[in-house]
Design an enzyme around this catalytic site. Structure first.
Site, PDB file in Angstrom:
ATOM      1  N   LYS A 171       0.781  -1.218  -0.132  1.00 26.08           N
ATOM      2  CA  LYS A 171       0.020   0.012  -0.014  1.00 26.08           C
ATOM      3  C   LYS A 171       0.778   1.206   0.003  1.00 26.08           C
ATOM      4  O   LYS A 171       1.388   1.611   1.044  1.00 26.08           O
ATOM      5  CB  LYS A 171      -0.932   0.019   1.269  1.00 26.08           C
ATOM      6  CG  LYS A 171      -2.371   0.830   0.955  1.00 26.08           C
ATOM      7  CD  LYS A 171      -2.400   2.014   1.365  1.00 26.08           C
ATOM      8  CE  LYS A 171      -1.790   2.983   2.289  1.00 26.08           C
ATOM      9  NZ  LYS A 171      -1.675   4.371   1.719  1.00 26.08           N
ATOM     10  N   GLU A 174      -0.814   7.917  -0.382  1.00 31.46           N
ATOM     11  CA  GLU A 174      -1.738   8.360  -1.493  1.00 31.46           C
ATOM     12  C   GLU A 174      -1.293   9.421  -2.239  1.00 31.46           C
ATOM     13  O   GLU A 174      -1.890  10.017  -3.065  1.00 31.46           O
ATOM     14  CB  GLU A 174      -3.095   8.661  -0.793  1.00 31.46           C
ATOM     15  CG  GLU A 174      -2.646   9.703   0.538  1.00 31.46           C
ATOM     16  CD  GLU A 174      -2.371   8.915   1.660  1.00 31.46           C
ATOM     17  OE1 GLU A 174      -1.828   7.861   1.777  1.00 31.46           O
ATOM     18  OE2 GLU A 174      -2.825   9.460   2.947  1.00 31.46           O
ATOM     19  N   GLY A 222       6.654   5.117   8.246  1.00 30.36           N
ATOM     20  CA  GLY A 222       5.718   6.528   8.241  1.00 30.36           C
ATOM     21  C   GLY A 222       6.037   7.080   9.557  1.00 30.36           C
ATOM     22  O   GLY A 222       7.056   7.003  10.021  1.00 30.36           O
ATOM     23  N   GLU A 225       2.897   8.848  14.748  1.00 32.18           N
ATOM     24  CA  GLU A 225       1.399   8.748  15.063  1.00 32.18           C
ATOM     25  C   GLU A 225       0.809   7.333  14.373  1.00 32.18           C
ATOM     26  O   GLU A 225      -0.268   6.766  14.962  1.00 32.18           O
ATOM     27  CB  GLU A 225       0.801   9.933  14.400  1.00 32.18           C
ATOM     28  CG  GLU A 225      -0.324  10.302  14.933  1.00 32.18           C
ATOM     29  CD  GLU A 225      -1.120  11.593  14.366  1.00 32.18           C
ATOM     30  OE1 GLU A 225      -0.677  12.104  13.177  1.00 32.18           O
ATOM     31  OE2 GLU A 225      -2.089  12.238  14.769  1.00 32.18           O
ATOM     32  N   THR A 226       1.188   7.385  12.954  1.00 33.34           N
ATOM     33  CA  THR A 226       0.529   6.250  12.500  1.00 33.34           C
ATOM     34  C   THR A 226       0.764   4.854  12.900  1.00 33.34           C
ATOM     35  O   THR A 226       0.287   4.059  13.050  1.00 33.34           O
ATOM     36  CB  THR A 226       0.603   6.290  10.747  1.00 33.34           C
ATOM     37  OG1 THR A 226       0.366   7.630  10.244  1.00 33.34           O
ATOM     38  CG2 THR A 226      -0.002   5.252  10.077  1.00 33.34           C
ATOM     39  N   GLU A 244       9.250   1.602  10.877  1.00 34.18           N
ATOM     40  CA  GLU A 244      10.452   2.580  10.815  1.00 34.18           C
ATOM     41  C   GLU A 244       9.671   4.009  10.985  1.00 34.18           C
ATOM     42  O   GLU A 244       8.791   4.400  10.032  1.00 34.18           O
ATOM     43  CB  GLU A 244      10.856   2.430   9.227  1.00 34.18           C
ATOM     44  CG  GLU A 244      11.936   1.193   9.269  1.00 34.18           C
ATOM     45  CD  GLU A 244      12.986   1.320  10.056  1.00 34.18           C
ATOM     46  OE1 GLU A 244      13.429   2.015  10.387  1.00 34.18           O
ATOM     47  OE2 GLU A 244      13.586  -0.005  10.132  1.00 34.18           O
ATOM     48  N   CYS A 278      13.876  10.801   6.618  1.00 37.66           N
ATOM     49  CA  CYS A 278      13.698  10.283   7.890  1.00 37.66           C
ATOM     50  C   CYS A 278      14.837  10.625   8.828  1.00 37.66           C
ATOM     51  O   CYS A 278      14.896  10.726   9.940  1.00 37.66           O
ATOM     52  CB  CYS A 278      13.197   8.817   8.102  1.00 37.66           C
ATOM     53  SG  CYS A 278      14.433   7.959   7.213  1.00 37.66           S
ATOM     54  N   GLU A 377       9.620  16.592  15.117  1.00 39.58           N
ATOM     55  CA  GLU A 377      10.069  16.190  13.702  1.00 39.58           C
ATOM     56  C   GLU A 377       9.579  17.536  12.873  1.00 39.58           C
ATOM     57  O   GLU A 377       8.229  17.586  12.599  1.00 39.58           O
ATOM     58  CB  GLU A 377       9.743  15.019  13.210  1.00 39.58           C
ATOM     59  CG  GLU A 377      10.439  14.662  12.070  1.00 39.58           C
ATOM     60  CD  GLU A 377       9.663  13.208  11.241  1.00 39.58           C
ATOM     61  OE1 GLU A 377       8.579  13.073  11.301  1.00 39.58           O
ATOM     62  OE2 GLU A 377      10.476  12.398  10.946  1.00 39.58           O
TER      63      GLU A 377
HETATM   64  P1  NAD Z   1       2.482   8.570   7.339  1.00 35.96           P
HETATM   65  O1  NAD Z   1       2.559   7.929   8.700  1.00 35.96           O
HETATM   66  O2  NAD Z   1       1.268   9.704   7.200  1.00 35.96           O
HETATM   67  O3  NAD Z   1       1.967   7.840   6.176  1.00 35.96           O
HETATM   68  C1  NAD Z   1       2.747   6.896   5.884  1.00 35.96           C
HETATM   69  C2  NAD Z   1       1.788   5.518   5.209  1.00 35.96           C
HETATM   70  O4  NAD Z   1       1.012   5.138   6.050  1.00 35.96           O
HETATM   71  C3  NAD Z   1       0.997   5.987   4.017  1.00 35.96           C
HETATM   72  O5  NAD Z   1       1.092   5.117   3.174  1.00 35.96           O
HETATM   73  C4  NAD Z   1      -0.185   6.308   4.778  1.00 35.96           C
HETATM   74  O6  NAD Z   1      -1.298   6.214   3.647  1.00 35.96           O
HETATM   75  C5  NAD Z   1      -0.353   5.031   5.419  1.00 35.96           C
HETATM   76  N1  NAD Z   1      -1.287   5.472   6.739  1.00 35.96           N
HETATM   77  C6  NAD Z   1      -1.767   6.489   7.369  1.00 35.96           C
HETATM   78  N2  NAD Z   1      -2.572   6.110   8.203  1.00 35.96           N
HETATM   79  C7  NAD Z   1      -2.555   4.756   8.393  1.00 35.96           C
HETATM   80  C8  NAD Z   1      -3.412   3.962   9.292  1.00 35.96           C
HETATM   81  N3  NAD Z   1      -4.180   4.392  10.068  1.00 35.96           N
HETATM   82  N4  NAD Z   1      -3.582   2.486   8.999  1.00 35.96           N
HETATM   83  C9  NAD Z   1      -2.652   2.243   8.183  1.00 35.96           C
HETATM   84  N5  NAD Z   1      -1.741   2.774   7.296  1.00 35.96           N
HETATM   85  C10 NAD Z   1      -1.770   4.187   7.382  1.00 35.96           C
HETATM   86  O7  NAD Z   1       3.679   9.239   7.046  1.00 35.96           O
HETATM   87  P2  NAD Z   1       4.098  10.045   5.746  1.00 35.96           P
HETATM   88  O8  NAD Z   1       3.838  11.515   5.854  1.00 35.96           O
HETATM   89  O9  NAD Z   1       3.769   9.526   4.608  1.00 35.96           O
HETATM   90  O10 NAD Z   1       5.930  10.057   6.049  1.00 35.96           O
HETATM   91  C11 NAD Z   1       6.578  11.002   6.616  1.00 35.96           C
HETATM   92  C12 NAD Z   1       7.024  10.249   7.969  1.00 35.96           C
HETATM   93  O11 NAD Z   1       7.684   9.007   7.613  1.00 35.96           O
HETATM   94  C13 NAD Z   1       7.949  10.986   8.576  1.00 35.96           C
HETATM   95  O12 NAD Z   1       7.478  10.850  10.117  1.00 35.96           O
HETATM   96  C14 NAD Z   1       9.139  10.395   8.461  1.00 35.96           C
HETATM   97  O13 NAD Z   1      10.284  10.498   9.554  1.00 35.96           O
HETATM   98  C15 NAD Z   1       9.000   8.872   8.428  1.00 35.96           C
HETATM   99  N6  NAD Z   1       9.883   8.116   7.637  1.00 35.96           N
HETATM  100  C16 NAD Z   1      10.553   7.097   8.298  1.00 35.96           C
HETATM  101  C17 NAD Z   1      11.658   6.494   7.663  1.00 35.96           C
HETATM  102  C18 NAD Z   1      12.473   5.480   8.646  1.00 35.96           C
HETATM  103  O14 NAD Z   1      13.103   4.556   7.813  1.00 35.96           O
HETATM  104  N7  NAD Z   1      12.340   5.547   9.969  1.00 35.96           N
HETATM  105  C19 NAD Z   1      11.582   6.792   6.299  1.00 35.96           C
HETATM  106  C20 NAD Z   1      11.008   7.644   5.546  1.00 35.96           C
HETATM  107  C21 NAD Z   1      10.003   8.185   6.345  1.00 35.96           C
END
Ligand code: NAD
Length: 488
Positions: A171, A174, A222, A225-226, A244, A278, A377
């Site tokens: 997945k 979006e 991601g 929070e998620t 992650e 990240c 962040e």
């Molecule tokens: P996000 O958490 O908003 O979304 C990430 C993914 O999760 C998306 O595909 C989204 O559709 C999905 N998602 C959202 N809500 C969900 C739910 N309730 N259940 C299941 N899936 C859900 O994050 P983002 O804004 O897309 O990415 C930025 C974040 O990602 C930053 O906090 C960044 O630090 C983190 N990040 C971490 C790493 C790492 O390796 N640690 C790498 C890249 C990004």
């Protein structure tokens, strides 16, 4: 509207709803994809479950050849995929070409690691017995990825998951679904259902993947929070979780650092992908003796960087992904300014750029840990700088964060480096070479930055479960209290 890739075929999304994909450099809609829902996810999981039956029995050598073919297909599509990544994600084309190259390398690495993976023979209790430690796949893996490195972070999960014998439902974010759907072309030589791609929003498409009992692993990158929400949803089924999450990486510039190297290095670590990395540097601690020269030079460097569309070969920094992400950076900078920080350069949207989510590279001094920009962040092109006098102070500041993803140091003094790697709480430590990933080196977070590791042998083990086989060749009748016996 695009379609979903399920069971080796393109099929329309069942909800009929669409997600509009925007170009963050122009704010224009460039395409639409299905807003997948629970029924689409269920169909993809069903296909992945059926495919698991044969994929797990496919010899590791054959799987390795098929995974090498994924890498070859990725490489052959570098131009097409890099352009799509730039259109929907904003990163400069040259960085997206690198992203495809690194992703292909990751598939090659896991093709080989899967081919060479093994269990163990351990000492048995009796001579007539054999004890084996076996490694086997979990089944269907749900992978949920963000928008900042859509193909690379997919590769870090899908490559080891497939090498270990699992099947996958992906997945994507979006905001960057087009590059993910284009990846169907790199998977279409696999048996149908081994990889499935469902686009959709987090709540409508991500959550059904997390709660489907047939999905045994969720590999997620991601926000914190998620990640927390996923962990709560997955707990009912004791699902294996690989998370992650966010970071607030520190960069320590020691007194002996070479500014010729440290200035561009810290700027790059902070501003790469408009700071949306990240492991991007979000806090800089510079020794007070070299701080004045460092600040002056890094501000000049930041001013020299060219903002623009990622499709323009002269662009150094593209737009941010969207308005809410830029608004967060603006709020952090305003909070710092209101509490007494000095904006040395930047601190605003670039004048004269009418559309696109651009924000100027911003250098701040006079910051402290009471400010949001040093605690939360920021995920934007900011370089907030504090000074320190002693290494004790610098290490304490670096550790004063709930996150622990990565940390960087510039120093050529072995005693400084030793204290840094022994005392700084972060999953990846870079010394004199910021943010360089190594497919063989495990990557992941401490503290609130996540659970588990990607890459390296650890990254393969996230997708393998362990069985212990205890086999007695004779299988003779044994007394009730065997093997310890009971006297009298
Ligand atoms: P996000 O958490 O908003 O979304 C990430 C993914 O999760 C998306 O595909 C989204 O559709 C999905 N998602 C959202 N809500 C969900 C739910 N309730 N259940 C299941 N899936 C859900 O994050 P983002 O804004 O897309 O990415 C930025 C974040 O990602 C930053 O906090 C960044 O630090 C983190 N990040 C971490 C790493 C790492 O390796 N640690 C790498 C890249 C990004």
């Amino acid at each position: 509207m695009r379609q979903l890739w399920i069971d080796g075929r393109w099929i329309p999304g069942l909800t009929g709803d669409a997600i509009a994909v925007h170009d963050p450099a122009t704010e224009e809609i460039i395409d639409t994809v299905p807003a997948g829902g629970p029924a689409d996810v269920a169909a993809a999981v069903a296909a992945a479950s059926r495919a698991f039956d044969t994929w797990r029995r496919t010899p590791a050598v054959t799987r390795a050849e098929l995974i090498h073919e994924i890498a070859a297909r990725l490489t052959a599509r570098t131009d097409e995929l890099a352009a799509l990544l730039t259109r929907e994600g904003g990163k400069p084309l040259v960085e997206n070409r690198d992203e495809i190259g690194w992703s292909a390398a990751c598939f090659r690495y896991y093709a080989e690691l899967g081919r060479h993976s093994r269990g163990r023979v351990i000492p048995s209790i009796e001579a007539s017995q054999l004890s084996l430690v076996l490694k086997e796949p979990y089944g269907v893996v749900g992978t949920i990825v963000p928008w900042n490195y859509p193909i690379l972070l997919m590769a870090w999960k899908v490559a080891p998951a497939l090498a270990a014998g699992n099947t996958v439902v992906l997945k994507p974010s979006e905001m960057t679904p087009l590059s993910a759907l284009a990846c169907a072309a790199i998977f279409e030589h696999l048996p149908p259902g081994v990889v499935n791609i469902v686009t959709g929003y987090g709540a409508a498409a991500g959550e059904p993947l997390v709660t489907d009992a047939r999905v045994r692993v969720i590999a997620f990158t991601g926000s914190l929070e998620t990640g927390r929400r996923i962990a709560r949803l997955a707990s009912d089924q004791m699902k294996k979780l690989h998370l992650e999450l966010g970071g607030k990486d520190a960069f320590i510039v020691a007194e002996d650092a070479n500014l010729e190297v440290a200035v561009p290095g810290v700027a790059w670590a902070s501003l790469l992908n408009a700071g949306q990395v990240c492991t991007g540097t979000e806090r800089v601690y510079v020794h007070e003796r070299i701080a004045p020269a460092f600040v002056e030079r890094i501000a000049d460097y930041a001013r020299s960087l060219r903002l623009g569309s990622g499709l323009d070969p002269h662009t150094d920094i593209g737009p941010m992904i969207g308005p809410t992400y830029r608004a967060k950076v603006e709020a952090h900078v305003e909070d710092a300014r209101a509490r007494g920080a000095r904006i040395v350069t930047g601190g605003r949207r670039p004048p004269g750029m009418g559309s696109g989510y651009f924000y100027e590279p911003t250098v701040l001094t006079g910051v402290d840990h009471s400010m949001r920009i040093m605690r939360e962040e920021t995920f934007g092109p900011t370089i907030p700088i504090m000074t320190f006098r002693t290494l004790d102070e610098a290490i304490a500041l670096a550790n004063d964060s709930p996150f622990g993803l990565g940390a960087n140091l510039y120093s050529y003094d072995a005693r400084t480096v030793k204290r840094f790697y022994e005392e700084v709480q972060a999953g990846t430590l870079w010394v004199n070479d910021p943010l360089t990933d190594n497919d063989a080196g495990p990557f992941g977070g401490m503290k609130l930055s996540g659970l588990g590791r990607e890459l390296g042998e650890e990254g393969l083990d996230e997708f393998r479960q362990t069985k212990h086989l205890h086999w007695d060749f004779e299988g003779e009748a044994k007394p009730w209290w065997y093997p310890y016996g009971r006297e009298g």
